[in-house]
Design a protein around this motif. Structure first.
Motif, PDB file in Angstrom:
ATOM      1  N   VAL A  66      33.556  43.734  38.699  1.00 12.52           N
ATOM      2  CA  VAL A  66      34.447  44.465  37.931  1.00 12.52           C
ATOM      3  C   VAL A  66      33.341  45.731  37.379  1.00 12.52           C
ATOM      4  O   VAL A  66      32.556  45.383  36.801  1.00 12.52           O
ATOM      5  CB  VAL A  66      35.079  43.802  36.894  1.00 12.52           C
ATOM      6  CG1 VAL A  66      35.976  44.941  36.102  1.00 12.52           C
ATOM      7  CG2 VAL A  66      35.990  42.885  37.429  1.00 12.52           C
ATOM      8  N   ILE A  80      43.519  41.377  36.399  1.00 13.07           N
ATOM      9  CA  ILE A  80      42.545  41.604  37.555  1.00 13.07           C
ATOM     10  C   ILE A  80      42.632  40.187  38.392  1.00 13.07           C
ATOM     11  O   ILE A  80      42.411  40.648  39.619  1.00 13.07           O
ATOM     12  CB  ILE A  80      41.257  42.054  36.726  1.00 13.07           C
ATOM     13  CG1 ILE A  80      41.336  43.347  36.193  1.00 13.07           C
ATOM     14  CG2 ILE A  80      40.225  41.813  37.851  1.00 13.07           C
ATOM     15  CD1 ILE A  80      40.188  43.784  35.312  1.00 13.07           C
ATOM     16  N   VAL A 105      36.272  45.838  42.038  1.00 15.35           N
ATOM     17  CA  VAL A 105      37.417  46.545  41.133  1.00 15.35           C
ATOM     18  C   VAL A 105      36.609  47.403  40.275  1.00 15.35           C
ATOM     19  O   VAL A 105      35.840  47.169  39.729  1.00 15.35           O
ATOM     20  CB  VAL A 105      38.190  45.365  40.261  1.00 15.35           C
ATOM     21  CG1 VAL A 105      39.241  46.068  39.434  1.00 15.35           C
ATOM     22  CG2 VAL A 105      38.725  44.189  40.966  1.00 15.35           C
TER      23      VAL A 105
END
Ligand SMILES: [Zn+2]
Length: 269
Positions: A249, A203, A215
């Motif tokens: 995320v 990531i 993300v």
């Protein structure tokens, strides 16, 4: 229905036709104006060719777009399954209203899709964003694609289960290992921490390359998001350049269905 892998591409296409004929709701197949397909890649989505899909034996230079068009007699929108899932989340889920995000699906492999500057990042042949085959180690673990060191070979479900089988000296599903960790089992917790670290490493690369607003994680492994997110954030905070550390995320909203929603959206564009 299960994919009849051993019977080859024509049998799989026939199965798709059978499944579509059995659709009951909203007028069934006769009411469909277009066909949207989310398939594992690599696919040339411009020519409709499957180009040697590692997980689908026989899909080598196979004109899947043309075959489906001939059977259904309708326009066919063919998308890589990761890209389709990104579009599904973009239109209907955790990417709504977002012009820049990276979607990552973590299941038996790792795939994904990138929305950049408000557009789907397609690349020359519509094959961009095979995120799982970003190498994170030289001469590392063997991947489904035949290469070594791919992110997928470390962070996808089967790799996690292989490490768990060794560390726990017995076979467990990923879900069982996460459950053991929740119960305080130290070895299972170490496996979870290691998985979060492998995910985080990939990531961080994506943050640096795409500068996304967020993300989004989908696929089977993302069901364990609650136990992974802390470890992923820890890697981001220790490994990403400071300017990239505040990128969140998140978990996908339609795990399991993002690809279907995206394929439908792409077919009706
Ligand atoms: Zn690979």
């Amino acid at each position: 229905m299960a994919t009849p892998l051993a019977q080859g591409p024509d049998a799989i296409v026939a199965k798709l036709h059978e499944a579509a004929r059995n659709v009951a709701g909203a007028g069934g197949l006769s009411a469909a104006t277009a066909i949207g397909v989310a398939s594992p890649g690599p696919l040339n989505t411009r020519t409709g060719m499957a180009l040697g899909v590692p997980t689908l034996p026989g899909f080598v230079d196979y004109p899947i777009g043309e075959k489906l068009h001939r059977i259904f007699g309708r326009p066919v929108a063919l998308a890589n399954d990761g890209v389709a899932a990104a579009v599904g989340e973009w239109r209907f889920g955790a990417g709504r209203g977002c012009a820049d995000f990276v979607y990552v699906t973590i299941s038996t492999g790792i795939g994904g899709g990138v929305i950049s500057d408000g557009k789907i990042l397609s690349g020359r042949n519509g094959m961009a964003a095979h995120l799982g085959h970003m190498a994170i180690a030289r001469d590392g673990q063997v991947c489904n694609c035949g290469r070594r060191g791919c992110w997928e070979a470390y962070a996808a479900g089967p790799a996690f289960e292989r490490r768990a089988a060794t560390a726990l000296a017995a076979h467990h599903t990923a879900a069982q290992v996460f459950e053991l960790a929740r119960g305080g089992q130290a070895v299972a917790q170490a496996l979870v921490d290691q998985e979060a670290e492998f995910l985080g490493l990939g990531i961080v690369n994506l943050l640096h390359i795409f500068d996304p607003e967020r993300v989004i994680l989908g696929g089977g492994m993302s069901h364990q998001y609650a136990q992974l997110s802390h470890g992923i954030d820890r890697v981001i905070h220790s490994c990403a350049m400071p300017a990239f550390r505040d990128i969140p995320v998140l978990r996908a909203e339609h795990i399991g269905n993002s690809g279907l929603l995206g394929a439908a959206a792409l077919a009706t564009l």
